[in-house]
Design a protein around this motif. Sequence first.
Motif, PDB file in Angstrom:
ATOM      1  N   LEU A 103       0.797  -1.245  -0.077  1.00 50.38           N
ATOM      2  CA  LEU A 103       0.043  -0.136   0.022  1.00 50.38           C
ATOM      3  C   LEU A 103       1.026   1.234  -0.008  1.00 50.38           C
ATOM      4  CD1 LEU A 103      -2.756  -1.144   2.590  1.00 50.38           C
ATOM      5  CD2 LEU A 103      -3.035  -0.736   0.195  1.00 50.38           C
ATOM      6  N   PRO A 127      -8.320  -1.090   3.522  1.00 46.97           N
ATOM      7  CA  PRO A 127      -7.436   0.203   3.488  1.00 46.97           C
ATOM      8  C   PRO A 127      -7.449   0.811   1.852  1.00 46.97           C
ATOM      9  CG  PRO A 127      -5.999  -1.696   3.687  1.00 46.97           C
ATOM     10  CD  PRO A 127      -7.561  -2.025   3.921  1.00 46.97           C
ATOM     11  N   ARG A 128      -7.875   0.046   0.946  1.00 43.22           N
ATOM     12  CA  ARG A 128      -8.091   0.601  -0.344  1.00 43.22           C
ATOM     13  C   ARG A 128      -9.020   1.408  -0.576  1.00 43.22           C
ATOM     14  NH1 ARG A 128      -4.255  -1.616  -3.169  1.00 43.22           N
ATOM     15  NH2 ARG A 128      -4.958  -0.630  -5.086  1.00 43.22           N
ATOM     16  N   LEU A 147      -7.210   4.749   0.109  1.00 38.28           N
ATOM     17  CA  LEU A 147      -5.798   4.817  -0.209  1.00 38.28           C
ATOM     18  C   LEU A 147      -5.661   6.386  -1.104  1.00 38.28           C
ATOM     19  CD1 LEU A 147      -3.046   3.547  -0.441  1.00 38.28           C
ATOM     20  CD2 LEU A 147      -3.891   2.641  -2.615  1.00 38.28           C
ATOM     21  N   ILE A 194      -3.375   5.151   6.502  1.00 40.68           N
ATOM     22  CA  ILE A 194      -3.283   3.595   5.788  1.00 40.68           C
ATOM     23  C   ILE A 194      -3.608   2.825   7.144  1.00 40.68           C
ATOM     24  CG2 ILE A 194      -2.741   1.658   4.884  1.00 40.68           C
ATOM     25  CD1 ILE A 194      -1.354   3.957   2.982  1.00 40.68           C
ATOM     26  N   ARG A 201       1.625   6.633  -6.935  1.00 36.31           N
ATOM     27  CA  ARG A 201       0.453   7.353  -7.306  1.00 36.31           C
ATOM     28  C   ARG A 201       1.401   9.133  -7.165  1.00 36.31           C
ATOM     29  NH1 ARG A 201      -5.328   5.547  -5.268  1.00 36.31           N
ATOM     30  NH2 ARG A 201      -5.257   3.443  -6.031  1.00 36.31           N
ATOM     31  N   GLU A 255       2.250   1.857  -3.206  1.00 37.08           N
ATOM     32  CA  GLU A 255       1.476   2.432  -4.249  1.00 37.08           C
ATOM     33  C   GLU A 255       0.920   4.058  -3.971  1.00 37.08           C
ATOM     34  OE1 GLU A 255      -3.186   1.449  -6.030  1.00 37.08           O
ATOM     35  OE2 GLU A 255      -2.128   0.105  -4.819  1.00 37.08           O
ATOM     36  N   VAL A 256       1.216   4.357  -2.654  1.00 39.59           N
ATOM     37  CA  VAL A 256       0.982   5.796  -2.481  1.00 39.59           C
ATOM     38  C   VAL A 256       2.406   6.350  -3.173  1.00 39.59           C
ATOM     39  CG1 VAL A 256       1.194   7.564  -0.721  1.00 39.59           C
ATOM     40  CG2 VAL A 256      -0.288   5.459  -0.480  1.00 39.59           C
ATOM     41  N   CYS A 297     -11.891   8.784  -2.913  1.00 38.56           N
ATOM     42  CA  CYS A 297     -12.335   7.949  -2.100  1.00 38.56           C
ATOM     43  C   CYS A 297     -13.443   7.215  -2.484  1.00 38.56           C
ATOM     44  CB  CYS A 297     -12.216   8.021  -0.621  1.00 38.56           C
ATOM     45  SG  CYS A 297     -10.521   8.251  -0.124  1.00 38.56           S
ATOM     46  N   ALA A 314      -4.774   8.824   1.504  1.00 42.29           N
ATOM     47  CA  ALA A 314      -3.453   8.767   1.710  1.00 42.29           C
ATOM     48  C   ALA A 314      -2.536   9.582   0.921  1.00 42.29           C
ATOM     49  CB  ALA A 314      -3.144   7.168   2.004  1.00 42.29           C
TER      50      ALA A 314
END
Length: 348
Positions: free
Chosen positions: A29, A79-80, A83, A69, A36, A32-33, A142, A86
């Motif tokens: 995760l 948590p997705r 995300l 997260i 992004r 991925e943050v 979100c 985040a």
Amino acid sequence: MSVQVREGAPSGEAELAGLIADSQELTGLVDEVRSRLAGRWAGEPSLLARMCAHAHTPPGKLFRAILLIESALAVGGDPRWALPAAVGAESGHVASLVHDDIIDGDDTRRGRPAVHTAFGVGDAIVAGDALIFDLFAGLAECRAAGASADRVVAALAVVSRCGIDLCRGQSLETELHGSGRFDHETYLNMVRLKTAALFRAACECGALLAGGDPRQVRALGRYAEHLGVAFQIRDDLLPYTSSAAEVGKPDTSDVRNGRLTLPVIIAHRASGAADRAVIEAALSGIGDPATARADLSDVLHRTGAVTATAGWARRYLRFALAALHALPVTASRARLAGYAEAAVGRDR
């Protein structure tokens, strides 16, 4: 219930990285943050995109994004769903740094030119504003990620309230400086508003977006507020315990800006007339900042203010750890405790 603070724990970034690495899910995760964020302004050949990308480079510890997260995980949610928030949390944090550097006149950030140094003050203000709007864009995203509309609206309310608190804290810091009063109660109120606000926003949003109940959201808000205060108190010590190269920004900033931080307040209250005169001269803005910082550092160490300030940070760490007892016993709760310990033990 008593709360134990671990002694001799690894310091700062190393411990934070180790805690994240313990969870394959969390590692993915956070990666991925980062991905992004790296692509957030890529491919847009505009001045604004270049400035925002510069502000995000090199990437920081992503501490607030991680807290968001982890808060989602701690309440047992997906948590997705949180995300995008985040990602937005990091943009909001970076926006505050862009504006702080302008206010403080600091020319470097994370070891490279600050945004206003590289692009000019006017354009840097615009970049900071854009990053604030990117925070709200992340919240809105979100809904498509799976969070219910009512929880997105609740998270929006939290972030708005905390953002206004941050501004109140910044204004209160100016008032404290202008007053010339070495008042630790005003200082603590300022820190709760200015620094702890984004911590509260991250933790409460993560819990809300992932489906946490009101009791869990309140517990994570209390944890975040105490963590934010402990974090800032530790930050106040860094100019006198770490080098500018380690911190990534000038170690003379607090002195140049006459900032009444907690170690300075404690030392002034504990000093006699001679040392008080040294403190006040160091914060006057007259003379060489490096010499003023060295003189002030000597007083802070001799009066025991450095040690006393570290004790205040540990006090708020204990409060943060105690707040976590309202959450289910999970690996996420344990990591949240570890993050608090790492924040108080950090050297940058």
